[in-house]
Design a protein around this motif. Structure first.
Motif, PDB file in Angstrom:
ATOM      1  N   ARG A   1       0.812  -1.219   0.000  1.00 10.52           N
ATOM      2  CA  ARG A   1       0.000   0.000   0.000  1.00 10.52           C
ATOM      3  C   ARG A   1       0.848   1.274   0.000  1.00 10.52           C
ATOM      4  O   ARG A   1       0.505   2.267  -0.636  1.00 10.52           O
ATOM      5  N   GLY A   2       1.956   1.260   0.710  1.00 12.95           N
ATOM      6  CA  GLY A   2       2.784   2.453   0.771  1.00 12.95           C
ATOM      7  C   GLY A   2       3.351   2.868  -0.575  1.00 12.95           C
ATOM      8  O   GLY A   2       3.663   4.044  -0.791  1.00 12.95           O
ATOM      9  N   PHE A   3       3.484   1.908  -1.499  1.00 13.47           N
ATOM     10  CA  PHE A   3       4.032   2.204  -2.822  1.00 13.47           C
ATOM     11  C   PHE A   3       2.953   2.363  -3.893  1.00 13.47           C
ATOM     12  O   PHE A   3       3.262   2.745  -5.025  1.00 13.47           O
ATOM     13  N   ALA A   4       1.706   2.065  -3.538  1.00 10.64           N
ATOM     14  CA  ALA A   4       0.620   2.097  -4.523  1.00 10.64           C
ATOM     15  C   ALA A   4       0.448   3.464  -5.194  1.00 10.64           C
ATOM     16  O   ALA A   4       0.253   3.524  -6.413  1.00 10.64           O
ATOM     17  N   PRO A   5       0.534   4.596  -4.463  1.00 11.11           N
ATOM     18  CA  PRO A   5       0.377   5.885  -5.151  1.00 11.11           C
ATOM     19  C   PRO A   5       1.446   6.131  -6.210  1.00 11.11           C
ATOM     20  O   PRO A   5       1.169   6.765  -7.236  1.00 11.11           O
ATOM     21  N   LEU A   6       2.652   5.618  -5.990  1.00 10.10           N
ATOM     22  CA  LEU A   6       3.709   5.774  -6.984  1.00 10.10           C
ATOM     23  C   LEU A   6       3.431   4.884  -8.195  1.00 10.10           C
ATOM     24  O   LEU A   6       3.580   5.320  -9.341  1.00 10.10           O
ATOM     25  N   VAL A   7       3.020   3.646  -7.954  1.00 11.71           N
ATOM     26  CA  VAL A   7       2.717   2.726  -9.055  1.00 11.71           C
ATOM     27  C   VAL A   7       1.586   3.281  -9.910  1.00 11.71           C
ATOM     28  O   VAL A   7       1.583   3.133 -11.135  1.00 11.71           O
ATOM     29  N   GLN A   8       0.635   3.955  -9.284  1.00 11.85           N
ATOM     30  CA  GLN A   8      -0.480   4.528 -10.037  1.00 11.85           C
ATOM     31  C   GLN A   8       0.000   5.597 -11.010  1.00 11.85           C
ATOM     32  O   GLN A   8      -0.668   5.883 -12.015  1.00 11.85           O
ATOM     33  N   ARG A   9       1.172   6.190 -10.744  1.00  9.66           N
ATOM     34  CA  ARG A   9       1.749   7.191 -11.648  1.00  9.66           C
ATOM     35  C   ARG A   9       2.409   6.542 -12.871  1.00  9.66           C
ATOM     36  O   ARG A   9       2.784   7.242 -13.805  1.00  9.66           O
ATOM     37  N   CYS A  10       2.621   5.250 -12.841  1.00 10.43           N
ATOM     38  CA  CYS A  10       3.307   4.561 -13.927  1.00 10.43           C
ATOM     39  C   CYS A  10       2.372   4.453 -15.130  1.00 10.43           C
ATOM     40  O   CYS A  10       1.274   3.881 -15.032  1.00 10.43           O
ATOM     41  N   GLU A  11       2.796   5.001 -16.237  1.00 12.00           N
ATOM     42  CA  GLU A  11       1.966   4.982 -17.441  1.00 12.00           C
ATOM     43  C   GLU A  11       1.632   3.548 -17.845  1.00 12.00           C
ATOM     44  O   GLU A  11       2.496   2.673 -17.835  1.00 12.00           O
ATOM     45  N   GLY A  12       0.377   3.322 -18.182  1.00 17.22           N
ATOM     46  CA  GLY A  12      -0.050   2.010 -18.633  1.00 17.22           C
ATOM     47  C   GLY A  12      -0.621   1.123 -17.554  1.00 17.22           C
ATOM     48  O   GLY A  12      -1.162   0.054 -17.870  1.00 17.22           O
ATOM     49  N   VAL A  13      -0.521   1.516 -16.292  1.00 14.91           N
ATOM     50  CA  VAL A  13      -1.108   0.716 -15.209  1.00 14.91           C
ATOM     51  C   VAL A  13      -2.567   1.118 -15.046  1.00 14.91           C
ATOM     52  O   VAL A  13      -2.876   2.259 -14.720  1.00 14.91           O
ATOM     53  N   ARG A  14      -3.447   0.193 -15.298  1.00 13.02           N
ATOM     54  CA  ARG A  14      -4.881   0.468 -15.200  1.00 13.02           C
ATOM     55  C   ARG A  14      -5.355   0.512 -13.758  1.00 13.02           C
ATOM     56  O   ARG A  14      -6.083   1.416 -13.354  1.00 13.02           O
ATOM     57  N   ARG A  15      -4.906  -0.447 -12.974  1.00 12.16           N
ATOM     58  CA  ARG A  15      -5.404  -0.585 -11.598  1.00 12.16           C
ATOM     59  C   ARG A  15      -4.272  -1.065 -10.707  1.00 12.16           C
ATOM     60  O   ARG A  15      -3.533  -1.983 -11.071  1.00 12.16           O
TER      61      ARG A  15
END
Length: 329
Positions: free
Chosen positions: A39-53
């Motif tokens: 969860r702590g890294f989820a906001p950063l992963v959401q910034r990654c282009e192409g990640v839907r969810r």
């Protein structure tokens, strides 16, 4: 095609997996890509282009009290989110028992497969359950950069060739409130990433102070970052001996990424924040006390360099590297 990436932690490892997503997008433009992360890294992963969810989990916390009522309730929610979609490919980029568990729980579409590493690569963690769970376990050459390991695993799993240059696809914005907080002044700012999870990766405080003096003479302000009380104490102690130094407030990971994007560059030790600087393609010097830059450091491009020496690199070597990357186009 629905694809699930399993890369839970840590920060640097999550950043290193982002180019694999960009390869997937290029090779399979219609693919829908989801990602399981702490969860702590989820906001950063959401910034990654192409990640839907992004499907957040908290395995690190849950294993401390596995039988608590709150853990059981949160696990149920996580499992429902994980199994809400059926996947044609589940790719475990972590190679550990915890990621194997997540991959095993994920729901496959008819004909879908789970992919994982078949072997340990040099300097990386690896546990056997990752290949026990996989339908297809793929061998990767042991001496390989962390970014390339993920890129090769995805490419071999789905049958394409990765491009010659990695691209992270990490989006960021520069919020105006940075100026109001005093985080950015009239002069360009260089962020100093001195904090790391291991004391033997640190660079001496007197070296940071000497570097800050050189940056000041070259027309830069410096910003000191911290993610813990001890790092904040160290930041404030060093700032008192530095000209024009600002200690940034402690920020959430996505806000910190935005703040770094507004800097003229970053000098840092081997840490997750330094890897974010590489992903943002900022001028960056990464300091190594161990000969591991070949595995986790920036590829030697114009805008990023690693500097290695034992017991620690000299200020002159780091300064020369900064001059090289800050002058690169």
């Amino acid at each position: 095609m629905n694809i699930l990436i399993v890369k839970l932690s840590s920060l640097g490892d999550v950043v290193h997996a982002m180019p694999a997503v960009q390869d997937l997008r290029c090779a399979m433009p219609q693919a829908q890509i989801d990602w399981v992360a702490e969860r702590g890294f989820a906001p950063l992963v959401q910034r990654c282009e192409g990640v839907r969810r992004v499907i957040p989990c908290e395995l690190r916390r849950w294993r401390k009290s596995p039988f608590a009522a709150t853990t059981r309730a949160q696990w149920k929610i996580f499992k429902a989110a994980l199994q809400a979609e059926a996947y044609d490919a589940v790719i475990d980029l972590q190679g550990l028992s915890k990621s194997a568990l997540v991959a095993w729980l994920a729901r496959l579409a008819p004909g879908g497969r789970r992919y994982a590493l078949a072997n340990r690569t040099e300097g990386s963690g690896y546990e056997a359950p990752t290949r026990w769970v996989a339908d297809v376990a793929l061998r990767i050459e042991p001496h390989v950069h962390a970014v390339q390991r993920s890129r090769l695993l995805c490419a071999r799993a789905l049958g394409y060739e990765p491009g010659p240059q990695e691209h992270y696809g990490l989006g960021a914005r520069v919020p105006h409130e940075q100026v109001a907080l005093g985080m950015l002044g009239a002069r360009p700012c260089v962020a100093l990433v001195h904090g790391t999870s291991r004391a033997d990766k640190q660079w001496p405080a007197e070296h940071w102070i000497a570097l800050a003096s050189r940056l000041d003479a070259a027309g830069y302000d410096v910003a000191l970052l911290h993610g813990s009380d001890e790092e904040e104490r160290r930041s404030r102690q060093m700032a008192r001996a530095m000209p024009r130094a600002v200690v940034w407030p402690r920020l959430a990971l996505d806000a910190l990424t935005d703040a770094l994007a507004g800097c003229a560059g970053v000098v840092g030790v081997d840490s997750g924040l330094s890897h974010i600087a590489v992903a943002l393609d900022l001028p960056h010097v990464q300091i190594y006390n161990f000969d591991t830059a070949w595995r986790t450091g920036p590829v030697q491009r114009k805008r990023q360099r690693s500097v290695y020496a034992q017991p620690v690199p000299a200020v002159e070597a780091v300064w020369a590297a900064w001059q090289a990357v800050s002058g690169a186009s």
